[in-house]
Enzyme design. Structure first.
Site, PDB file in Angstrom:
ATOM      1  N   CYS A 338      69.116  54.749  62.181  1.00 53.62           N
ATOM      2  CA  CYS A 338      68.885  53.508  62.908  1.00 53.62           C
ATOM      3  C   CYS A 338      69.932  53.183  63.985  1.00 53.62           C
ATOM      4  CB  CYS A 338      68.670  52.326  61.959  1.00 53.62           C
ATOM      5  SG  CYS A 338      69.614  52.382  60.453  1.00 53.62           S
ATOM      6  N   ARG A 367      74.343  62.149  53.070  1.00 50.18           N
ATOM      7  CA  ARG A 367      74.994  61.099  52.302  1.00 50.18           C
ATOM      8  C   ARG A 367      75.720  61.720  51.133  1.00 50.18           C
ATOM      9  NH1 ARG A 367      70.090  56.626  52.192  1.00 50.18           N
ATOM     10  NH2 ARG A 367      69.888  56.520  54.459  1.00 50.18           N
ATOM     11  N   GLN A 385      64.428  62.294  56.768  1.00 48.54           N
ATOM     12  CA  GLN A 385      63.588  61.110  56.608  1.00 48.54           C
ATOM     13  C   GLN A 385      62.449  61.137  57.611  1.00 48.54           C
ATOM     14  OE1 GLN A 385      66.737  58.217  57.468  1.00 48.54           O
ATOM     15  NE2 GLN A 385      66.529  57.464  55.376  1.00 48.54           N
ATOM     16  N   ASP A 387      61.497  58.789  59.442  1.00 50.50           N
ATOM     17  CA  ASP A 387      62.053  57.481  59.752  1.00 50.50           C
ATOM     18  C   ASP A 387      61.388  56.891  60.993  1.00 50.50           C
ATOM     19  OD1 ASP A 387      63.754  55.396  59.342  1.00 50.50           O
ATOM     20  OD2 ASP A 387      65.560  56.423  60.004  1.00 50.50           O
ATOM     21  N   HIS A 389      61.540  53.040  63.493  1.00 45.39           N
ATOM     22  CA  HIS A 389      61.996  51.665  63.686  1.00 45.39           C
ATOM     23  C   HIS A 389      61.068  50.966  64.646  1.00 45.39           C
ATOM     24  CE1 HIS A 389      65.543  53.828  62.168  1.00 45.39           C
ATOM     25  NE2 HIS A 389      65.634  52.748  61.437  1.00 45.39           N
ATOM     26  N   LYS A 473      62.786  43.714  51.674  1.00 43.52           N
ATOM     27  CA  LYS A 473      62.021  44.952  51.859  1.00 43.52           C
ATOM     28  C   LYS A 473      60.793  45.003  50.970  1.00 43.52           C
ATOM     29  CE  LYS A 473      64.973  47.528  48.664  1.00 43.52           C
ATOM     30  NZ  LYS A 473      65.698  48.762  48.412  1.00 43.52           N
ATOM     31  N   HIS A 519      62.715  48.725  59.677  1.00 38.34           N
ATOM     32  CA  HIS A 519      62.923  50.128  59.288  1.00 38.34           C
ATOM     33  C   HIS A 519      61.750  50.491  58.393  1.00 38.34           C
ATOM     34  CE1 HIS A 519      67.460  49.755  59.810  1.00 38.34           C
ATOM     35  NE2 HIS A 519      67.100  48.498  59.685  1.00 38.34           N
TER      36      HIS A 519
END
Length: 646
Positions: A338, A367, A385, A387, A389, A473, A519
RNA sequence: GCCUCCUUAGCUCAGUGGUAGAGCAGCUCACUCGUAAUGAGCAGGUCGUGGGUUCAACUCCCAUGGGAGGCUCCA
């Protein structure tokens, strides 16, 4: 006399002090034998507890979670009783019922260790004690009495628990020679516990605090019938067979190497192809839904994460920073996409007319996870991911949410997850320090999620205090073929990053405004998604996705030439095809390739060569008859378009 | 990271204080076969790694790597 109201609304009179068990008996002894606990005026009660006033009573049979809870809770006590016999002086922590069975946290005392080898002993002792049919008695005691009892026993864990309880609410339960502090409810006696399995041992911090003592946690499960235990053990075995680590190795999808590093998955050719197919499919879908694809580096300057706030929050628990040799600049391995995406947003000016912007990337992040946490593909240190946005105007928030929910529903359906639930995670209003952002924004965001979920008819649960630190979320949980739940997709509202990165757009009023960011990930990560897919399908993937779609099986070497022609034709027609031209009997080839989970087996013998056909066998379904190769190609294409549409 | 356990052939697993075995997979040969296992033979492991005890260690002890189940954590 008192009046008892049943769930169906009927009312019957009983004498004062009647127990729920006696109420059940008054209906039938058969029912009474199958009932384990009762809800009396909304409270969970022991079956044997006398009812003194008019009440509503609901009786719980095995299928009710309330019945299992009492059953397993009593089983935990039974195990504790066995442990006390086997390890005199053993101290007890907590021993609750859980989703599948129960556990008890114990401290066997200085120097004493309970090992796997002891589990059968515990089990035998439990069976012996259960057979005594000891009644389970409830008693209410004062705090002082309870303290004295457990102080005399030397059980400092129990006294710690008692010290936090309110006087007048403390209850003890006793069966045989064993007495435990417990809220209940419990079974009437231990004889109902017919089938017992002590499952495993684990360490568990006392009160979940890693600074405190590590207790020994003993897991077990019990049932009122041996048959139910047998079925449970079969289910455990089925889960073991579906383990994605086992199947992933067997099907050569992925591997790990200590040389590369723990938690760093290596995608083998077949797995890498499959992952790419998922990415290609998702990319195609995203493009039809207004997403733009972006791509960002695997590292970022530490200032990027200071700006985003991630460094402050997670910096200490991340991989150590990377430093350039000449300039001494500091970089972090990318833990999130992000912040990079925010800078992509900032790279060009934006008008209110172009919002929402839906920016997607299959971004690989890194991570640090504690070594004990790593698990196959579901918990790794490097993962990709899916991912994205959404940068939108505040008035578009709910619509964006709905569009994402819609996408999740579409993708899950194609992936074969027909049953799923969603959890709305809100902040804990009593602990506002944990979160950043204004109350107003939190309220707006929480409202948008709740409304969007409602308008999309999602089955939701609400979890207070489970929100991310920057926003509420919505998480999606799928249920797999053998009933297990997995968390996959997530949608999160974020007012924090737009502010920190000073994101703006020009409004119709020609003023600068701040967009809202959402997200979201649907698969979650490619690694985790593939793992769940493996466990759900036991490796029998949908045709469009599976590594090898067909295999050509010549009955003898005489037909190898024709078999190769078919093999080439299919591969040239984009059907991923193998050939098994080993000098084996056809039965053996069929068996081996069925076990390799290949959807279509094409048997080639004299008849097929002469007629220019193939004999088609579908995995798990058997012989489908002969057809022309071009008809087989159409059949495969139809199958695939049924799976993923056109 | 912590607790308990595991680590032997590509895979699944036996095994004993006296320097290793099976099944499957693989390879070779024979068979040329019609819808879930043809037969024979061969090859394959310094028993995770490093120390120690012992006349002798795959076996016992210590350390360490990796794995499993949990705990804690999970942007």
């Amino acid at each position: 006399m008192i009046r008892i109201t049943f769930p169906n609304g009927s009312v019957r009179e009983f004498s004062k002090g009647v127990s729920s068990y006696e109420i059940a008996q008054s209906i039938s002894q058969g029912l009474a034998n199958e009932v384990y606990s009762a809800t009396v005026n909304g409270e969970l009660w022991d079956l044997s507890r006398p009812v003194e006033t008019d009440a509503t009573v609901r009786l719980h049979k095995w299928d009710d979670a309330e019945a299992k809870h009492a059953f397993w809770h009593s089983s935990a006590h039974l195990m504790a009783e066995a442990l006390e016999v086997l390890w005199p002086g053993i101290k007890f922590g907590i021993g609750p019922a859980v989703e599948n069975g129960f556990y008890y946290d114990v401290d066997p005392g200085d120097g004493k260790v309970i090992t796997d080898a002891d589990l059968p002993l515990i089990e035998e002792k439990m069976k012996e004690l259960a057979a005594k049919n000891s009644p389970i008695n409830r008693s209410v005691v004062s705090k002082k009495e309870a303290m004295e009892l457990f102080t005399a026993k030397g059980d400092e864990y129990k006294t710690e628990l008692i010290s936090e309880l309110e006087d007048g609410t403390i209850t003890l339960y006793r069966q045989g020679n064993f007495t435990d502090l417990c809220r209940g409810p419990h079974l009437r006696d231990t004889s109902q516990i017919k089938a017992i399995k002590v499952l495993s041992l684990a360490g568990a911090y006392w009160r979940g605090d890693e600074k405190r003592k590590m207790m020994t946690r003993i897991y077990g499960i019990t049932f009122p019938k041996q048959k139910l235990l047998d079925e449970y053990m079969v289910m455990i075995e089925e889960a073991r067979k579906r383990d994605h680590r086992r199947i992933g190795k067997d099907m050569e999808l992925f591997a790990f190497s200590p040389k590369v590093g723990m938690g760093l998955p290596l995608w083998l050719p077949k797995g890498a192809d499959m992952k790419q197919r998922l990415i290609d499919f998702m990319t195609k879908v995203l493009k039809t839904r207004g997403y733009v694809m972006v791509s960002t580096p695997h590292i970022g300057n530490v200032d990027l994460y200071k700006t985003s706030g991630h460094f402050e929050k997670y910096g200490a628990d991340s991989f150590r920073p990377i430093t350039t040799p000449q300039e001494g600049e500091t970089f972090m391995l990318k833990p999130m996409n992000c912040p990079h995406h925010c800078e992509i947003y900032n790279a060009t000016p934006h008008s209110y007319k172009e919002l929402p912007i839906r920016m997607a990337e299959f971004g690989t992040v890194y991570r640090y996870e504690m070594s004990g946490e790593l698990h196959g593909l579901t918990r790794v240190r490097s993962f990709t991911q899916d991912d994205a946005h959404h940068f939108c105007r505040p008035d578009q928030l709910k619509e964006e949410f709905k569009s994402i929910i819609d996408l999740v529903q579409y993708i899950f359906k194609i992936a074969g997850f027909n049953e799923f639930t969603a959890q709305i995670s809100l902040r804990d209003p009593s602990n506002r320090d944990k979160y950043i952002g204004t109350d107003e924004n939190w309220e707006k965001a929480e409202q948008a999620i709740i409304e969007a979920a409602g308008e999309k008819n999602l089955t939701t649960t609400i979890a207070i205090g489970e929100a991310a630190f920057y926003g509420p979320k919505l998480d999606f949980m799928v249920r797999d073929a053998i009933g297990r739940k997995w968390q996959l997709g997530t949608i999160q509202v974020d007012y924090n990053l737009p502010e920190r990165f000073e994101l703006t757009y020009n409004g119709s009023d020609n003023q600068k405004h701040q967009p809202v960011m959402i997200h979201r990930a649907i698969f979650g990560s490619m690694e985790r998604f593939v793992a769940v897919l493996i466990e759900n399908t036991a490796g029998k993937f949908p045709l469009w996705l599976t590594p090898d779609q067909a295999v050509v099986l010549p009955i003898s070497e005489k037909f190898n030439d024709y078999a190769k022609t078919i093999f080439n034709l299919l591969n040239n027609s984009d059907i991923r095809t193998l050939i098994d031209d080993r000098s084996e009997k056809i039965g053996k080839k069929i068996r081996d390739n069925e076990l390799k989970r290949i959807p279509y087996l094409l048997v080639i013998g004299e008849k097929e060569v002469e007629a220019g056909t193939v004999s088609v066998r579908r995995q798990g379904e058997g012989d489908k008859g002969v057809m022309k190769p071009k008809d087989f190609i159409s059949l495969v294409r139809e199958d695939i378009s049924k799976e993923i549409g056109n």
